[in-house]
Design an enzyme around this catalytic site. Structure first.
Site, PDB file in Angstrom:
ATOM      1  N   ASP A 105      44.522  43.469  51.689  1.00  0.00           N
ATOM      2  CA  ASP A 105      44.562  42.226  51.213  1.00  0.00           C
ATOM      3  C   ASP A 105      44.177  42.520  49.559  1.00  0.00           C
ATOM      4  O   ASP A 105      44.892  42.169  48.782  1.00  0.00           O
ATOM      5  CB  ASP A 105      43.361  41.273  51.645  1.00  0.00           C
ATOM      6  CG  ASP A 105      42.307  41.826  51.602  1.00  0.00           C
ATOM      7  OD1 ASP A 105      41.711  43.115  51.388  1.00  0.00           O
ATOM      8  OD2 ASP A 105      41.041  41.203  52.100  1.00  0.00           O
ATOM      9  N   ASP A 108      39.424  46.321  45.074  1.00  0.00           N
ATOM     10  CA  ASP A 108      38.591  45.840  44.100  1.00  0.00           C
ATOM     11  C   ASP A 108      37.962  47.058  43.722  1.00  0.00           C
ATOM     12  O   ASP A 108      38.356  47.724  42.521  1.00  0.00           O
ATOM     13  CB  ASP A 108      37.665  44.863  44.880  1.00  0.00           C
ATOM     14  CG  ASP A 108      36.503  44.492  43.862  1.00  0.00           C
ATOM     15  OD1 ASP A 108      36.581  44.685  42.484  1.00  0.00           O
ATOM     16  OD2 ASP A 108      35.409  43.568  44.284  1.00  0.00           O
ATOM     17  N   GLY A 110      37.791  49.749  45.405  1.00  0.00           N
ATOM     18  CA  GLY A 110      38.805  50.829  45.614  1.00  0.00           C
ATOM     19  C   GLY A 110      37.963  51.822  46.644  1.00  0.00           C
ATOM     20  O   GLY A 110      38.648  52.976  47.047  1.00  0.00           O
ATOM     21  N   THR A 112      37.150  50.987  49.697  1.00  0.00           N
ATOM     22  CA  THR A 112      37.754  50.909  50.933  1.00  0.00           C
ATOM     23  C   THR A 112      38.960  51.735  51.206  1.00  0.00           C
ATOM     24  O   THR A 112      39.092  52.463  52.201  1.00  0.00           O
ATOM     25  CB  THR A 112      37.903  49.487  51.246  1.00  0.00           C
ATOM     26  OG1 THR A 112      36.845  48.756  51.134  1.00  0.00           O
ATOM     27  CG2 THR A 112      38.548  49.265  52.710  1.00  0.00           C
ATOM     28  N   LYS A 136      42.416  44.482  41.482  1.00  0.00           N
ATOM     29  CA  LYS A 136      41.718  44.269  40.221  1.00  0.00           C
ATOM     30  C   LYS A 136      41.501  45.555  39.487  1.00  0.00           C
ATOM     31  O   LYS A 136      40.423  46.491  39.608  1.00  0.00           O
ATOM     32  CB  LYS A 136      40.103  43.696  40.619  1.00  0.00           C
ATOM     33  CG  LYS A 136      40.232  42.269  41.422  1.00  0.00           C
ATOM     34  CD  LYS A 136      39.056  41.897  41.738  1.00  0.00           C
ATOM     35  CE  LYS A 136      38.842  40.804  42.675  1.00  0.00           C
ATOM     36  NZ  LYS A 136      37.263  40.497  43.196  1.00  0.00           N
ATOM     37  N   ASP A 164      38.106  35.636  52.056  1.00  0.00           N
ATOM     38  CA  ASP A 164      36.752  34.833  52.498  1.00  0.00           C
ATOM     39  C   ASP A 164      35.891  34.742  51.522  1.00  0.00           C
ATOM     40  O   ASP A 164      35.592  35.921  50.603  1.00  0.00           O
ATOM     41  CB  ASP A 164      36.377  35.015  53.907  1.00  0.00           C
ATOM     42  CG  ASP A 164      35.663  36.609  53.607  1.00  0.00           C
ATOM     43  OD1 ASP A 164      35.989  37.553  53.539  1.00  0.00           O
ATOM     44  OD2 ASP A 164      34.304  36.419  54.248  1.00  0.00           O
TER      45      ASP A 164
HETATM   46  P1  IMP Z   1      36.803  47.566  47.444  1.00  0.00           P
HETATM   47  O1  IMP Z   1      36.584  48.522  48.699  1.00  0.00           O
HETATM   48  O2  IMP Z   1      35.796  47.352  46.689  1.00  0.00           O
HETATM   49  O3  IMP Z   1      38.191  47.901  47.002  1.00  0.00           O
HETATM   50  O4  IMP Z   1      36.855  46.102  48.314  1.00  0.00           O
HETATM   51  C1  IMP Z   1      38.111  45.768  48.988  1.00  0.00           C
HETATM   52  C2  IMP Z   1      37.691  44.677  50.028  1.00  0.00           C
HETATM   53  O5  IMP Z   1      36.745  43.952  49.514  1.00  0.00           O
HETATM   54  C3  IMP Z   1      38.921  43.760  50.292  1.00  0.00           C
HETATM   55  O6  IMP Z   1      39.570  44.378  51.381  1.00  0.00           O
HETATM   56  C4  IMP Z   1      38.357  42.400  50.517  1.00  0.00           C
HETATM   57  O7  IMP Z   1      37.914  42.209  51.852  1.00  0.00           O
HETATM   58  C5  IMP Z   1      37.062  42.564  49.904  1.00  0.00           C
HETATM   59  N1  IMP Z   1      37.068  41.942  48.474  1.00  0.00           N
HETATM   60  C6  IMP Z   1      37.339  42.252  47.274  1.00  0.00           C
HETATM   61  N2  IMP Z   1      37.526  41.487  46.139  1.00  0.00           N
HETATM   62  C7  IMP Z   1      37.534  40.036  46.902  1.00  0.00           C
HETATM   63  C8  IMP Z   1      37.680  39.096  46.435  1.00  0.00           C
HETATM   64  O8  IMP Z   1      38.019  38.577  45.270  1.00  0.00           O
HETATM   65  N3  IMP Z   1      37.661  37.887  47.588  1.00  0.00           N
HETATM   66  C9  IMP Z   1      37.450  38.184  48.568  1.00  0.00           C
HETATM   67  N4  IMP Z   1      37.199  39.478  49.039  1.00  0.00           N
HETATM   68  C10 IMP Z   1      37.462  40.513  48.246  1.00  0.00           C
HETATM   69 MG    MG Z   2      39.511  43.532  53.408  1.00  0.00          MG
END
Ligand code: IMP
Ligand code: MG
Length: 180
Positions: A105, A108, A110, A112, A136, A164
């Site tokens: 989805d 953010d 990175g 995950t 982002k 969500d």
């Molecule tokens: P990362 O591991 O920080 O890149 O986060 C990725 C995960 O965080 C995404 O798959 C989303 O589930 C959640 N996430 C990141 N940004 C948002 C947002 O703006 N709204 C809702 N969920 C988010």
């Molecule tokens: Mg997600």
């Protein structure tokens, strides 16, 4: 005045309309069809829960033989800021030698996507392609030059179209942005 939605303690305004999302999803699907043209089969790995609506819209526009797998991955645990701890389920299924398309989805911090990629690499996959509806870039230093990204957005918190806030707002057809 544009409509404001209140969800728990936060307020949101519309950011991207359902029509604009649909057009971009169609373009991404066409790019993926070109990318995988002639492929015998791909394995689509959908990250739950956030990517479920995007994935449903994308896969129905792909004309590539595919298997679909899903994995639960999260680095948020309820708030609006990435916690730094990625929780993922173990990979289920046989990924060795497969061409994988990860459907995310949003990228953010990175963490995950990095965690998922390293899990897949130890499973001896043939290739890994990433598609994420949102990125982002201010928040991460991930090399996404080969990834398919729908929208590059600033560091705002968004909900809707699968995303969500504390499990609320996933069903909204458009994307809504938190107002601070
Ligand atoms: P990362 O591991 O920080 O890149 O986060 C990725 C995960 O965080 C995404 O798959 C989303 O589930 C959640 N996430 C990141 N940004 C948002 C947002 O703006 N709204 C809702 N969920 C988010
Ligand atoms: Mg997600």
């Amino acid at each position: 005045m544009s409509e404001i939605k209140t969800i728990l303690d936060l307020q949101f305004k519309e950011f991207i309309s359902p029509d604009v999302i649909a057009k971009r999803v169609h373009e991404i699907a066409q790019s993926l069809n070109e990318h995988f043209a002639g492929a015998e089969e791909i394995t689509v790995l959908i990250t739950l829960k956030g990517a479920f609506i995007f994935a449903a819209d994308v896969v129905r526009q792909l004309n590539i033989p595919m298997r679909i797998e899903m994995i639960r991955a999260s680095s948020y645990r309820g708030g609006t800021i990435s916690t730094g701890v990625v929780m993922t389920d173990p990979l289920i299924g046989d990924y060795a030698g497969k061409h994988i398309l990860i459907i995310e989805d949003i990228i953010d911090s990175g963490r995950t996507i990095t965690e998922l990629k390293s899990m897949l690499e130890t499973a001896n996959i043939a290739s890994c392609t990433i598609v994420s509806l949102f990125s982002k870039p201010d928040q991460h230093q991930i090399d996404l030059s080969t990834a398919y990204i729908g929208f590059t957005i600033p560091a705002v918190f968004i909900i809707g179209y699968g995303l969500d806030y504390q499990e609320q707002g996933r069903e909204l057809p458009g994307i809504w942005q938190c107002i601070d």
